[in-house]
Scaffold this motif. Structure first.
Motif: not given
Length: 309
Positions: A105-119
């Motif tokens: 979740r941490s690395t891929l949300c950062r990589h794809f510019r996604k919100d890590p707090l999203s469900a």
């Protein structure tokens, strides 16, 4: 599809910083867990029903060349019926799963510019779980919104993964295939993220396997690989302690000579066109019964890389 090993807490906390400071130069460009922003815990709740046994016959993908060794396939086929028994042979992997997902979740949300707090932060992204086993990683990834393909060379694993996924409408959309990464490369399949956790130590040729992972990764995509370090500490914990003294794992589960050091994995991925950006270790605390992320990569570790142009 490997059961991860336990790391004793008596030395893991003392070793973390010392190991980080002694890292070789070819890992100097990779960030480590202590440099990552903190994330909220990942929920992996879902159906945990045991799936009834299938045929005891050893089955594997017959239409595609397998990158796995035949003895490894037979070894995991023998315990395939227990994938979703959280108190069975895969109990350590069930316990480790939330920590693996936290790193993803941490690395891929950062990589794809996604919100890590999203469900459902991975909505719209295509992920492949290479060596998916019974689907214990594929299912939470699907619940986080990803369009998931899970592949395994053992037919029995795929049957059990499909049966369990169908218990929940959210996971019933997972595409499970009894095939290999090499076969999907031939079919010119591409994925935003290619994930192979605890698999590479079981393949016949790690370099060719990583080339397949890279070929499956789309332009500007991500590749994530986890394995066990070939260190004296891993020999003591993964083989001597876990298999022979404590009997947490069946004897012969691990072959120490097949483990890869972080330097070797980084080099192999680099030659395959994947640049390792971040790395973290998994450590187990027997006092709490929980796994956590750490800078200590002396035993279990995970690497995230990006597809080079």
């Amino acid at each position: 599809m490997l059961i991860p090993i336990f790391v004793m807490a008596s030395s893991m906390f003392l070793a973390q910083r010392r190991w980080f400071l002694s890292l070789p130069r070819n890992l100097s460009n990779a960030r480590f867990f202590s440099a990552l922003p903190s994330e909220h815990p990942v929920s992996v709740s879902g159906p945990q029903n045991n799936v009834g046994p299938e045929s005891n016959k050893f089955e594997k993908a017959s239409s595609a060349p397998s990158s796995l060794k035949e003895p490894e396939l037979a070894k995991f086929s023998a315990i395939a019926d227990t994938w979703w028994d959280s108190e069975g042979p895969f109990k350590p992997l069930h316990k480790m799963n939330p920590t693996r997902l936290a790193f993803l979740r941490s690395t891929l949300c950062r990589h794809f510019r996604k919100d890590p707090l999203s469900a459902r932060p991975f909505e719209g992204l295509r992920f492949i779980d290479v060596g998916c086993g019974g689907g214990i990683l594929s299912e939470p990834l699907a619940r986080m919104g990803a369009t998931v393909t899970g592949i395994d060379a053992i037919e029995k694993n795929i049957k059990i993964a499909r049966l369990h996924a169908n218990l929940d409408p959210t996971t019933s959309t997972i595409e499970y295939c009894c095939t290999t990464a090499e076969k999907l490369v031939e079919e010119q399949r591409k994925f935003d993220a290619v994930i192979a956790l605890e698999v590479i130590e079981h393949v016949a040729d790690a370099a060719e396997f990583c080339k397949s992972l890279s070929a499956l990764t789309a332009h500007e995509g991500a590749t994530v690989v986890s394995t066990i370090n070939r260190s004296m500490r891993s020999y003591a914990t993964a083989i001597v302690a876990a298999e022979y003294l404590l009997q947490w794992l069946p004897k012969g589960t691990h072959q120490w000579s097949s483990f890869l050091t972080p330097e070797e994995l980084t080099m192999i991925l680099k030659r395959a066109g994947v640049d390792v950006k971040e790395m973290a270790g998994f450590v187990y605390n027997p006092l709490t019964g929980r796994w956590s992320l750490s800078d200590d990569i002396s035993v279990n570790f995970i690497a995230y890389g990006t597809k080079e142009k």
